[in-house]
Design a protein around this motif. Structure first.
Motif, short mmCIF file in Angstrom:
data_model
loop_
_atom_site.label_atom_id
_atom_site.label_comp_id
_atom_site.label_asym_id
_atom_site.label_seq_id
_atom_site.Cartn_x
_atom_site.Cartn_y
_atom_site.Cartn_z
N SER A 233 3.62 -6.75 -2.98
CA SER A 233 2.17 -6.92 -3.09
C SER A 233 1.42 -6.48 -1.83
CB SER A 233 1.84 -8.39 -3.37
OG SER A 233 2.27 -9.21 -2.30
N ARG A 234 2.10 -6.21 -0.73
CA ARG A 234 1.40 -5.91 0.52
C ARG A 234 0.55 -4.65 0.39
NH1 ARG A 234 1.66 -7.84 5.34
NH2 ARG A 234 3.45 -9.11 4.78
N LEU B 257 -2.54 -5.56 -1.42
CA LEU B 257 -3.40 -6.46 -0.64
C LEU B 257 -4.20 -5.67 0.40
CD1 LEU B 257 -0.94 -9.45 -0.11
CD2 LEU B 257 -3.07 -9.53 -1.39
N VAL C 207 -6.00 -9.91 -4.01
CA VAL C 207 -6.68 -10.68 -2.97
C VAL C 207 -5.99 -12.04 -2.86
CG1 VAL C 207 -8.85 -11.71 -2.22
CG2 VAL C 207 -8.86 -9.53 -3.47
N GLN C 208 -5.59 -12.38 -1.64
CA GLN C 208 -4.95 -13.68 -1.41
C GLN C 208 -6.04 -14.74 -1.20
OE1 GLN C 208 -1.41 -14.04 -1.39
NE2 GLN C 208 -2.10 -16.14 -1.74
N ALA D 235 -1.21 -14.02 -5.15
CA ALA D 235 -2.44 -13.26 -4.93
C ALA D 235 -3.13 -12.99 -6.27
CB ALA D 235 -2.12 -11.94 -4.23
#
Length: 761
Positions: free
Chosen positions: A174-175, A178, A184-185, A193
């Motif tokens: 997911s990085r 993001l 969005v965390q 997220a």
């Protein structure tokens, strides 16, 4: 709103969910585009759906032409259509530096202020083509993650998503998303997220539309005449009424016992079914409807008929059937469901929490059958299940097999559904017209039969439903062999003797049978009654506490006539034999007190030798020991007790009367501190089986939202281990998410036997 929502059909829920996803207020055009209802055929159908929602005050147009939604309806979905909040809402707590980093990664020159940076990022994500072009360059694992989260794969929404939420997020992949704002965390909420709605819609593609099914599914139809429907409904209703009368009569004869866990178990259900010649479905349906109608009630550890049953039993079959049918319409459960999700047998009358989805199931079936074309019925009744699901999508379906098969079978048993069409009885059940239902029941159901054809083979045959008087008479002098359209009883020496045992004379039996017989009584039956009565009572058994006998009839006659011995209840059976209602020792003492010299006998007939043995203690009583260790002084309680022992009794009484009345402060459990929270006190009041340590742990988990593992006694009597989270206390129930069933469940606090801590992965 809570009452209206379960009554909505599938397209109403689909339109409401789509409007919630648009974050109402929204325009009609936007809603139509999202639902794919922009052509000339579907626009009128969408308008009809919106009009129905407006009638329920759920969705309405405002002065600006926008569609507004009731607040509680919007809260029914955590993520309508599987879509999370918009990007602008998700980034509300993001810092200006983080926004600058996202824009730089996307190749956009960051503006100066935070508001400008947020606006630039929202503008970029508002263009689906830009989103897809950037994601096309993402690593394969990240693209797969984003497509799965967007619902573009097989796990995407198909009908409507009630109480949906985004799925889990594998952290390593997911990085990349993001860093570009595709995920969005949320710093204020634990969990994976979140994907902005703009990103999810872009990934689903331009051709994707929210599910919208304004037309009910088709059902295979066959022509059926109203006369055929009424004929079959009449036969079904008559058969059920006769079976129900037999079931309740069996309960009146022997009240079924309640299990410790609640309800009537399989053994008693089988016994009632055998006595009433009815299958398990009829037994369960009768018990549940009769209990709801007030004909049965709890009597200690049993379920027994009430006084209302006596009045019901004296009514004609149409009136009896109408009472049970009206109770079935609003039952908060599925009465004939005999197995739970673990395929364990369920008891009847278990008293489970009310189920609104179970109430909606018969209502949905009535609506679905009522909207079939006139003169047409479903070729196969069970195929009405998908149609019921369309009219009542929130109704509880069958746990296995075809949808709503159980409630369809119940409707056929009751004559509400016949030949795949709604009968005239069902029409009045649907509208709730009690007066019209009574008229229709009297038209279709024949009156009770008050005569029987008694044959020379010692059988009595009753066609139709026997009257209460006829049933009571035949049950008392004969044994029932079959029930249904025709009921058969068989006479035997044992059944006639049963009637004689309750005090009836052979003349009464013969006269009563002659009054209900369609013709003269057969000679074999008259001979059977006379022969059984001739041998009845030739041997008599009298209750006696002891027997007095001797060789002098005059002495025994004197004892029987003695006034002071009348309290013994002496009765002379023979010149030399008396019986007494008093025990042997009492009779012996009374005779000796009046100057007689009787002796007692053993049970072998020998004279009992009376020799009094002196009483001796088993061992000396040890002196009380001090509660303190050896070498310590006396306790305060010991010294006080010794002081009171030396007081004069009158002085001690004076001191006790003058002492103030003090009541110790109540505690939660012996030796424990009082309850720390109100939740502990509430849980302790209902969870009687739990020790105090488990009560504190359960109350703490409820207050803090922690997960727990419990040992739980299911309604079937089996003990299971469940891991629960999202606890919500609603005494005497605990609503929680069950990780074993992966669904929300309701647990009874009194069935929880132990509590342990749990760790969720």
């Amino acid at each position: 709103m809570a009452l209206a929502l379960p009554q909505l059909a599938l397209p109403h829920l689909q339109a409401a969910e789509a409007l919630a996803a648009l974050r109402a207020p929204a325009s009609r055009d936007a809603l139509a585009e999202l639902l794919g209802a922009a052509d000339d055929d579907t626009i009128p159908e969408l308008e009809a759906v919106l009009e129905a929602l407006a009638d329920h005050a759920l969705v309405w147009p405002d002065g600006a032409g926008k569609l507004r939604m009731a607040g509680p309806l919007r809260q029914a979905w955590d993520a309508p259509l599987g879509l999370d909040a918009r990007l602008e809402e998700l980034l509300a707590g993001t810092t200006s530096d983080e926004l600058r980093g996202m824009l730089a990664t996307l190749g956009i020159k960051p503006p100066g202020s935070k508001a400008q940076r947020l606006s630039a990022l929202v503008e970029h994500h508002s263009d689906p083509e830009r989103i897809l072009s950037v994601i096309a360059k993402a690593p394969a694992a990240t693209r797969e993650l984003l497509e799965g989260r967007a619902g573009a794969g097989p796990a995407g929404p198909t009908r409507f998503i009630m109480f949906g939420s985004p799925g889990p997020d594998p952290e390593p992949d997911s990085r990349w998303a993001l860093e570009r704002g595709f995920l969005v965390q949320d710093r204020h909420r634990y969990g994976p997220a979140r994907m902005p709605a703009e990103v999810a819609l872009a990934l689903r593609g331009r051709g994707w539309h929210a599910p919208f099914q304004p037309v009910p599914p088709s059902v295979g139809l066959a022509p059926v005449a109203p006369r055929e429907v009424d004929h079959e409904a009449s036969a079904a209703a008559s058969a059920f009424t006769g079976g129900a009368a037999s079931v309740l009569s069996a309960c009146a004869a022997t009240a079924p016992a309640r299990l410790k866990s609640g309800g009537i178990g399989a053994r008693d259900l089988a016994r009632i079914g055998k006595a009433a010649q009815a299958d398990d479905t009829v037994v369960r349906l009768t018990l549940e409807t009769a209990y709801a109608a007030g004909l049965l009630g709890r009597d200690g550890n049993r379920v027994a008929p009430t006084e209302a049953y006596d009045a019901w039993a004296g009514q004609e079959p149409p009136e009896q059937f109408a009472v049970l049918l009206q109770a079935w319409r609003n039952l908060p459960l599925t009465p004939t469901q005999a197995r739970d999700e673990d395929n364990k047998a369920l008891p009847a009358l278990v008293g489970a929490p009310p189920c609104n989805g179970c109430v909606q199931a018969p209502h949905g079936l009535l609506d679905a059958a009522a909207r079939l074309p006139a003169g047409q019925g479903a070729r196969v009744a069970s195929h009405l299940g998908p149609l019921v699901a369309w009219y009542r999508p929130l109704a509880d379906s069958s746990p296995d097999g075809q949808p709503f098969a159980t409630v369809i079978r119940e409707a056929e048993l009751l004559g509400v559904l016949a030949r795949g069409a709604l009968s005239s009885i069902g029409i009045h059940v649907r509208t709730g017209d009690a007066e019209g239902l009574g008229i229709e029941c009297r038209r279709l159901l024949p009156s009770a039969t008050s005569t029987a054809r008694i044959g020379a083979d010692l059988t009595a045959v009753v066609t139709g439903t026997p009257s209460a008087r006829l049933t009571s008479l035949l049950d008392s002098v004969a044994d029932r062999e079959t029930s249904g359209t025709a009921s058969v009883w068989r006479f035997s020496a044992g059944s006639v003797r049963r009637a004689l045992d309750v005090g009836r004379t052979p003349e009464d039996i013969t006269a009563d049978l002659a009054s209900v017989a369609a013709g003269p009584l057969p000679q074999p039956l008259s001979y059977l009654v006379a022969d059984t009565a001739r041998g009845h009572g030739r041997v008599r058994i009298a209750p006696a506490a002891c027997v007095l006998h001797g060789d002098e009839p005059a002495l025994l006659a004197e004892l029987a006539a003695h006034r002071r011995l009348a309290k013994l209840g002496l009765r002379q059976l023979a010149p030399t034999v008396l019986i007494s209602r008093s025990p042997l020792d009492t009779t012996l003492a009374a005779l000796r007190a009046e100057g007689y010299a009787p002796v007692a006998e053993t049970d072998q007939g020998t004279v009992r030798i009376e020799k009094a043995r002196p009483r001796r203690a088993a061992a000396p009583v040890p002196a009380p020991r001090s509660s303190r260790a050896r070498g310590g002084g006396r306790t305060g309680a010991t010294s006080t007790a010794k002081e009171f022992a030396t007081l004069d009794p009158s002085a001690l009484a004076t001191r006790l009367l003058a002492a103030p009345a003090t009541t110790p402060e109540p505690t939660s459990f012996d030796g424990e501190v009082p309850f720390a929270t109100d939740t502990e006190e509430i849980v302790a009041g209902w969870a009687k089986r739990l020790p105090y340590s488990d009560i504190r742990q359960l109350a703490h988990a409820i207050d803090t939202g922690q997960a727990i593992t419990v040992e739980y006694l299911a309604t079937s009597g089996s003990q299971t281990v469940r891991t629960l989270s999202s606890l919500d206390l609603d005494p005497p129930y605990l609503e929680a998410w069950c990780h074993l069933r992966d669904a929300e469940r309701v647990f009874t606090l009194s069935r929880i036997h132990s509590v342990m801590s749990a760790t969720l992965d």
